[in-house]
Enzyme design. Structure first.
Site, PDB file in Angstrom:
ATOM      1  N   GLY A   1       0.817  -1.346   0.048  1.00 53.41           N
ATOM      2  CA  GLY A   1       0.149   0.033  -0.002  1.00 53.41           C
ATOM      3  C   GLY A   1       0.977   1.116   0.351  1.00 53.41           C
ATOM      4  N   LEU A   2       0.159   2.348   0.433  1.00 45.94           N
ATOM      5  CA  LEU A   2       1.035   3.785   0.428  1.00 45.94           C
ATOM      6  C   LEU A   2       2.309   3.676   1.008  1.00 45.94           C
ATOM      7  CD1 LEU A   2      -1.597   6.765   0.645  1.00 45.94           C
ATOM      8  CD2 LEU A   2       0.084   6.037  -1.420  1.00 45.94           C
TER       9      LEU A   2
ATOM     10  N   GLY B   1       4.204   0.927   2.205  1.00 41.84           N
ATOM     11  CA  GLY B   1       4.988   0.064   1.932  1.00 41.84           C
ATOM     12  C   GLY B   1       5.681   0.379   0.494  1.00 41.84           C
TER      13      GLY B   1
ATOM     14  N   HIS C   1     -16.298   4.927  11.277  1.00 41.98           N
ATOM     15  CA  HIS C   1     -16.498   6.206  10.443  1.00 41.98           C
ATOM     16  C   HIS C   1     -18.088   6.365  10.353  1.00 41.98           C
ATOM     17  CE1 HIS C   1     -16.718   8.733   6.763  1.00 41.98           C
ATOM     18  NE2 HIS C   1     -15.457   8.556   6.918  1.00 41.98           N
TER      19      HIS C   1
ATOM     20  N   ARG D   1     -14.602  12.120  13.489  1.00 33.06           N
ATOM     21  CA  ARG D   1     -15.415  10.958  13.373  1.00 33.06           C
ATOM     22  C   ARG D   1     -15.890  10.664  14.431  1.00 33.06           C
ATOM     23  NH1 ARG D   1     -11.164   8.692   8.655  1.00 33.06           N
ATOM     24  NH2 ARG D   1     -12.096  10.364   7.112  1.00 33.06           N
TER      25      ARG D   1
ATOM     26  N   SER E   1      -4.523  10.036   7.464  1.00 33.46           N
ATOM     27  CA  SER E   1      -3.765   8.660   7.143  1.00 33.46           C
ATOM     28  C   SER E   1      -2.991   8.598   6.012  1.00 33.46           C
ATOM     29  CB  SER E   1      -5.083   7.685   7.086  1.00 33.46           C
ATOM     30  OG  SER E   1      -5.566   7.782   5.970  1.00 33.46           O
ATOM     31  N   LEU E   2      -3.409   9.272   4.984  1.00 39.66           N
ATOM     32  CA  LEU E   2      -2.379   9.123   3.894  1.00 39.66           C
ATOM     33  C   LEU E   2      -1.124   9.813   3.939  1.00 39.66           C
ATOM     34  CD1 LEU E   2      -4.931   9.938   1.072  1.00 39.66           C
ATOM     35  CD2 LEU E   2      -4.246   7.451   1.901  1.00 39.66           C
TER      36      LEU E   2
END
Lengths: 253, 217, 594
Positions: free
Chosen positions: C12-13, C15, C236, C297, C404-405
Site C-alpha cells: 500500500g502507500l 510499503g 466512520h 469522526r 492517514s495518507l
C-alpha cells in the site's frame, strides 16, 4: 432456516478449473436469495457451504477480490457472458441461472482467478510513470491548468481490471496487442507537463510489438470499462501522436 | 525483463499503409470509378465515350498498376492478414461498433473477390475495351447481376466504415463528438455509394437513362 | 560487509514509499504483497491528504495542523514524531504532485484544498474523490520504474506467515507462502519493513478491503513484536450498509457541504425530499455549531448512535440517517465528488444528486498497531520496522480525516532509510545467519498448514469468522461496557477453542484460498483479544474509545499508551507514558472553540 429454504433461490453456475492444466467443468449452486445480493456474496455463500445444487460436496471457489467497491480492479470475470466486476454485479439485475466464468484473455490460475501480469508488464514497456529525479525535497510540482487536470483525472482512474482487453477482438493468442488501458496511460503521461518531456519514448513503445496499430476500432473497450474512461479518445489521441512522431520525429529529433 | 527499448516495428508501418491505401488511392479510385460509370445514367454513348477517354490516358499501364492494382492487392491481402489476427466476438458483445468491426472483415473479403472478378471480366478479358453493350449483356445474366449488386454494396459499406475507421485511427476524429461526426460522414459515404452504384446497375440492366434529357439541350 | 538486502511486506502507500526510499539508496529491495500492489487497500481512501500549505489565506500553519492532530487524537499520540510529520506534509504533497498525481486545481493552476473533519481550515489536497487511488498509483508507478530498472523485485501473490528470528532475537528474514503453489519459503533480509495495513476483518464487515485482516501484525505479535493502543478503533460515521461490505461514504461529502439530518418526527414515512426544512433535524449543526457537520469522526459517530438508539429518530425506525448533498450544484458534485457518488448509485441504485443518501457508522480504521519507537519506526525486535496503519504512532485516540495518507507516506518514508541504516550497521548480516534458523521456521509454518489441512472437526472457518465479527461489532466498537467486553472476551475464547476443530472444505495444494483464510482467522482471533482486552482495561473515555460507565477522560490514570505483550500464549498489557512535550493536554471539545 425452514422459511429461508422455502424462500426464493438464486441459481448460479460456475465454471471450475482446478489447475491451469486441468479441463474446465461447470457446477451449479442454489443459494438463498437476499436483498441487494451481488456476485461476491454468492461466491461467499458457496464458500461457507460448498455443496452443489444436486447435493454434491465440492471445494469453495477460488476468485480474486479485494475492495468490493469497484476500485481495486481485482474481481473482473465473465458474468452471463459479459466481462464485468463481480462486486457491482447485482443479482437482481441478472438473468438466472447466473453463469460465472473466468476472463478468457488471461491464463486461468484456478476457477475464476486469472493472472493479469501481462498488463503490468505492458505498463513497464510503455514507461507509464513520471521519471522524477528523486523523492528528496525539490519543491513544488509543475503548474497544471484545471482543463488538463479534468482530462487527466478520468484516465488516472484506470483500475487495470482487464475488461477492455477481455472484450477486444484484437486481444488474442495470435496477437500481442497490449489493449486500450495501456494506451490510455500513455496518453495520461504524455499530457502531464513533466511526462511530456519523455513522450517520444512512450510513443516508440506504442508503435512497437503489440502496439497501437493492432487496435481495429471495434470500440468494445469503452463500453466495457467499469470506470467510464474515454478509451477510444485515448486511442485516437495516441494514434495521432504516434504517426506524427513516426513521420516527423526524425526531422525534429 | 521486458523493459527492453521498444521501437516502431515494420508491422506498424504496414498497418498504417494499409489504413492509408484504403482511402488513398483505393477509396479515391472507387469514387472515380463510380463517377465515370455514372455516364451510363446519361446514355450508352456517353458511357462509351468516357470509357474510351479513360483507356487513352497517358502512362495508362503504369497508372493502373501503381495507383489501382498494387494498392488494392496490398490493401486486400494485408486486410486478410489483419483479419486472421483478430477474433470476432460479436455474438458475445452484440454492440453496433463491434458489428461494424466484424462486417468490415466480411465486406472487405467480398469486395476483394468481387473486384478481382470484375477486373478480370471487364478489364483483362476485354483488354480494357469494355463497352456499354458488353456490360449490358453481362448484366442480363441474373447471377452476374446479383454478384454486381453484392459487390457494389459490400464495397460501399467497406468504404463508409473505412472512412470512419480512418478518421478515428489517425486521431483526426479524437473526441467522442468528432468520432460521432466521423461516423455520420461514413454513413453518408456508404449510403451515397450504394445508391449511385445500384442506380448504375439499373441503368445497364434496364437500359434506363434518367439524365438522357441533358443531351437534347 | 556485503550489500545488505531489505524486504518490505505490504504494497500500500506506506510499503511503496518505503520501497522507493530503499531503492533510491541503492540497496536491493524485495516487495511482498498478497495482491498485486496496485490493488492494495490504499485505493479505497477517498477524501484527500492533509498539509498546512495555507493556500486559501486562512492563516493555517504547521503548528495548527500539529495541534489539530494532537487535539483530535485526544492527546494520546506521542507528539515529537507527529510534529515532524506535520512539518513534512507540505513537502509530501509537492512530491506527489511531481509524481503526477492528478490533484484538483485552482484556476491559477495550483492545488486546490478542501475542508475536512476536525479542522477549520482548507487543508486537504484531493484528486476528485479517489485521492487514495491516485496516490497509490503514483507510488506504484515509481516502484514499477525501479522494478524495470532492476532495483526492486516484487513478490505479488505471496502472503506473509512469520518473521525469521534467530536465537539472539534478531530478525533475519521472513517466511512466506505463495498463494498459487501454496509453497512455504523463507527469504533472507537484513531488515524487514511491515506495512500491512488495517484489521477490519476482525469486525466481520467494515469499510476495509478483504486483505485487511491484521494477520501479519498478529503473527508478529505472537513472535514478540509489541502491539500498542489496540483498543482505539475508528468507526466512520457515514458508510453505506451492505452484506459483504460497509462501503465508505467519504467525509469529503460533508467537506463539500453535505449535511446530516433525520426527520424530526420519529418513524416519518415521507420521502426525504418531501420533508420540509422546518421538520428536519440537523443534529450535528445544532449540537456542534462551530464545526457542524465536520466534527471529528468519533463525535459524529456517537451523535448518530445517540440519534438512532437513544432518541429513536433513525430514518423510518432503521439504523440510518440522511447524508444530504442534493442542495449542492450538480456540476460541483460531479467535479469534486463524482467517484463516491457513483459508488452509492452503483451499489444502492439511487442517484445521491437527487435523493439524500442513507448512511450509518462502520468500523473504518485502527489507530492502534504494532509498537514502534519514536525515532525511526523500529519495533522492539531488531530488524523489524513498521509503517502505515499497521503501527500505532500518529493518530492517538482518534485519527483526523485525510491524516492517514500523510502518515502512511511519512512513516514509510522514514522507515526505508532507517532500515537501510540499520542493515548497513550490522557486523554480521542476515546472510551469515545459520540456515537452521530459516529451516526451523519454514518447518513450523509447514506444520501449521498440515495441521489445518488434516483437521477433521466439524467447524467451518467462515462461520467462526462471522461470529467473531458480530461479537466485535456489537461490543467493541462505538460504545463499550465492561460487562459486555468481558462477555466478548469469553466468546472470543470459545471461538478460539472451536477454531482448533476446523475442517477445511478444500484440502488441495493449489491456490487454496480456504487454507490461507483459515491461517488468517487464527491470527484474527488473537488480535481480537488484544483489542478487547485493551478496551476492557481502559476505564475512561478518550477519542474513539467511549465508555458510558466512565464518560470522562482520565489523564491521571490513562494518559498512557497501552502496550500489549505476548507471553507464552498470554496477553499482558503494560502502560507507557505519552510524550506530551509540545502541547499540554487540555479538554477536547468541539461544541465550542478550542
Amino acid at each position: 432456516m425452514a422459511e429461508a429454504a422455502a424462500g426464493k433461490k438464486v441459481i448460479v453456475k460456475v465454471k471450475r478449473q482446478a489447475t491451469p492444466k486441468e479441463a474446465a467443468h461447470w457446477e451449479e449452486f442454489a443459494l438463498n436469495w437476499r436483498p441487494s445480493m451481488n456476485v461476491i456474496i454468492c461466491l461467499r455463500d458457496i464458500a461457507e457451504n460448498p455443496v452443489t445444487s444436486d447435493g454434491k460436496p465440492t471445494t469453495p471457489i477460488t476468485y480474486d477480490s479485494n475492495c468490493l467497491e469497484e476500485i481495486c480492479g481485482s474481481c473482473a470475470m465473465l458474468i452471463n457472458g459479459r466481462a464485468r466486476m463481480a462486486c457491482s454485479a447485482l443479482v437482481d439485475s441478472l438473468e438466472q441461472p447466473i453463469r460465472i466464468e473466468p476472463l478468457t484473455k488471461f491464463p486461468v490460475v484456478r476457477d475464476l482467478s486469472v493472472d493479469r501480469q501481462f498488463m503490468f508488464e505492458s505498463l513497464k514497456r510503455v514507461k507509464a510513470w513520471i521519471p522524477i529525479d528523486g523523492t528528496y525535497d525539490l519543491g513544488e510540482g509543475p503548474r497544471m491548468s484545471p482543463e488538463v487536470q479534468e482530462k487527466g483525472y478520468p484516465l488516472s482512474n484506470c483500475i487495470t481490471c482487464g475488461n477492455c482487453l477481455e472484450v477486444c477482438p484484437q486481444v488474442n493468442d495470435h496477437n500481442g496487442f497490449m489493449g486500450a488501458a495501456i494506451f490510455s496511460q500513455v496518453r495520461l503521461f504524455n499530457m502531464h507537463p513533466t511526462g511530456k518531456m519523455h513522450a517520444a519514448e512512450r510513443l516508440k513503445a506504442a508503435m512497437g510489438h503489440g502496439g497501437i496499430e493492432d487496435c481495429a476500432n471495434a470500440q468494445n473497450c469503452v463500453k466495457a470499462c467499469p470506470k467510464g474512461i474515454p478509451l477510444t479518445e485515448s486511442l485516437a489521441e495516441v494514434n495521432r501522436e504516434a504517426w506524427r512522431q513516426a513521420l516527423f520525429g526524425w526531422l525534429v529529433g | 525483463m521486458s523493459a527492453t527499448e521498444s521501437q516502431p516495428d515494420a508491422s506498424y508501418l504496414l498497418r498504417k499503409l494499409h489504413s492509408l491505401t484504403g482511402i488513398l488511392p483505393v477509396g479515391a479510385f472507387l469514387a472515380e470509378h463510380f463517377w465515370s460509370n455514372s455516364a451510363a445514367l446519361v446514355s450508352a454513348d456517353k458511357y462509351n465515350q468516357t470509357s474510351a477517354e479513360l483507356q487513352t490516358i497517358p502512362f495508362r499501364i503504369f497508372v493502373e498498376w501503381a495507383f489501382i492494382f498494387l494498392p488494392m492487392l496490398f490493401h486486400g491481402g494485408y486486410g486478410v492478414w489483419i483479419w486472421l489476427r483478430g477474433k470476432s466476438n460479436v455474438s458475445q458483445y452484440p454492440w453496433v461498433k463491434n458489428w461494424l468491426y466484424t462486417a468490415q472483415r466480411y465486406t472487405g473479403l467480398i469486395a476483394f473477390v468481387y473486384i478481382g472478378w470484375h477486373l478480370y471480366t471487364e478489364r483483362f478479358l476485354t483488354q480494357g475495351r469494355s463497352t456499354y453493350a458488353s456490360v449490358e449483356q453481362d448484366l442480363q445474366n441474373p447471377l452476374f447481376l446479383t454478384f454486381f449488386a453484392i459487390g457494389i454494396l459490400a464495397s460501399s459499406f467497406h468504404l463508409g466504415v473505412g472512412i470512419w475507421n480512418f478518421l478515428c485511427k489517425w486521431g483526426l476524429a479524437a473526441t467522442v463528438r468528432a468520432q460521432r461526426a466521423a461516423g455520420q460522414l461514413g454513413v453518408l459515404v456508404g449510403v451515397t455509394f450504394s445508391v449511385v452504384g445500384i442506380l448504375i446497375l439499373i441503368s445497364f440492366r434496364f437500359d434506363w437513362h434518367p439524365f438522357a434529357s441533358y443531351i437534347n439541350k | 560487509m556485503k550489500q545488505p538486502k531489505i524486504i518490505v511486506v505490504g504494497g500500500g502507500l506506506a510499503g511503496l514509499m518505503a520501497t522507493i526510499r530503499v531503492a533510491e539508496s541503492g540497496v536491493p529491495v524485495e516487495l511482498f504483497s498478497i495482491v498485486p500492489v496496485k490493488r492494495s487497500h490504499s485505493v479505497c481512501a477517498q477524501g484527500g491528504i492533509n498539509a498546512a500549505k495555507n493556500q486559501k489565506g486562512e492563516g493555517d500553519s504547521i503548528a495548527k495542523h500539529f495541534d489539530d492532530t494532537i487535539f483530535g487524537g485526544d492527546f494520546l499520540a506521542n507528539q515529537t514524531l507527529v510534529g515532524r510529520m506535520c512539518e513534512a506534509a507540505p513537502g509530501i504533497i509537492d512530491l506527489l504532485d511531481r509524481m503526477g498525481v492528478m490533484f484538483n486545481r485552482t484556476p491559477e493552476g495550483l492545488l486546490d484544498y478542501r475542508r475536512f473533519g476536525g479542522t477549520l481550515y482548507h487543508r486537504t489536497a484531493f484528486a476528485g474523490a479517489t485521492t487514495g487511488q491516485q496516490l497509490l498509483y503514483a507510488l506504484d508507478e515509481q516502484v514499477r520504474r525501479h522494478e524495470s530498472e532492476g532495483r526492486v523485485k516484487k513478490y505479488e501473490g505471496w502472503t506473509f506467515l512469520s518473521a525469521v528470528i534467530d536465537d539472539g532475537g534478531v530478525c533475519r528474514g521472513i517466511c512466506s507462502m505463495n498463494l498459487h503453489s501454496m509453497e512455504v519459503q523463507t527469504f533472507v533480509a537484513d531488515a524487514v519493513i511491515f506495512c500491512t495495513g488495517g484489521i477490519g476483518a476482525i469486525f466481520g464487515r467494515s469499510t476495509n478491503s478483504v486483505v485487511c485482516t491484521g494477520s501479519a501484525q498478529s503473527a508478529l505479535f505472537q513472535q514478540g513484536v509489541d502491539y500498542a493502543n489496540g483498543e482505539f478503533i475508528q468507526v466512520h460515521p457515514t458508510a453505506i450498509p451492505g452484506e459483504d461490505k460497509l462501503r465508505l461514504m467519504s467525509e469529503s461529502a460533508r467537506g463539500e457541504g453535505g449535511r446530516v439530518w433525520v426527520p424530526k418526527t420519529p418513524g416519518d414515512k415521507r420521502a426525504a425530499r418531501s420533508i420540509p426544512e422546518a421538520e428536519r433535524f440537523y443534529f450535528l449543526e445544532e449540537w456542534y455549531p462551530k464545526y457542524g457537520n465536520l466534527v471529528p469522526r468519533d463525535i459524529a459517530t456517537r451523535a448518530i448512535h445517540r440519534i438512532v438508539y437513544e432518541e429513536k429518530l433513525g430514518i423510518d425506525g432503521q439504523a440510518a440517517v440522511y447524508l444530504d448533498v442534493t442542495h449542492i450544484p450538480v456540476e460541483t458534485l460531479n467535479h469534486k465528488l463524482e467517484g463516491i457518488l457513483e459508488i452509492y448509485e452503483k451499489f444502492i441504485g439511487v442517484d445521491p444528486r437527487k435523493e439524500p443518501m442513507k448512511v450509518f457508522p462502520a468500523m473504518h480504521y485502527t489507530m492502534g498497531g504494532m509498537w514502534v519507537n519514536a525515532e525511526d519506526q523500529g519495533t522492539n525486535i531488531p530488524g523489524i520496522y513498521a509503517a502505515g496503519e499497521c503501527e500505532y504512532q500518529y493518530h492517538g485516540a482518534n485519527r483526523l480525516g485525510a491524516n492517514s495518507l500523510v502518515s502512511c507516506i511519512f512513516g514509510g518514508g522514514i522507515a526505508g532509510p532507517a532500515a537501510v541504516k540499520y542493515a548497513k550497521s550490522l557486523t554480521t548480516g542476515a546472510a551469515a545467519a545459520p540456515s537452521m534458523v530459516f529451516e526451523r521456521e519454514r518447518q513450523r509454518q509447514e506444520e501449521m498448514n498440515q495441521a489445518l489441512l488434516s483437521g477433521t472437526g466439524g467447524e467451518n472457518p467462515i462461520t467462526i469468522w462471522k461470529e467473531l465479527g458480530e461479537i466485535m461489532t456489537e461490543h467493541v466498537t462505538v460504545t463499550r461496557i465492561n460487562k459486555n467486553l468481558e462477555l466478548a472476551y469469553g466468546k472470543i475464547g470459545e471461538l478460539t477453542q472451536r477454531y482448533k476443530k476446523i475442517n477445511l472444505s478444500d484440502r488441495t495444494k493449489w491456490s487454496n484460498q480456504t487454507l490461507n483464510f483459515a491461517r488468517e482467522l487464527g491470527n484474527m482471533l488473537v488480535l481480537a483479544r488484544v483489542v478487547t482486552m485493551g478496551a476492557y482495561q481502559r476505564n475512561e473515555s478518550r477519542g474513539a474509545h467511549y465508555k458510558p460507565e466512565f464518560p470522562e477522560r482520565d489523564d491521571y490514570n490513562f494518559l498512557k499508551t497501552t502496550r500489549a505483550k505476548w507471553l507464552n500464549g498470554d496477553i499482558q498489557l503494560t502502560y507507557e507514558t505519552v510524550d506530551t512535550s509540545h502541547i499540554a493536554p487540555r479538554a477536547r471539545r468541539y461544541d465550542a472553540a478550542k
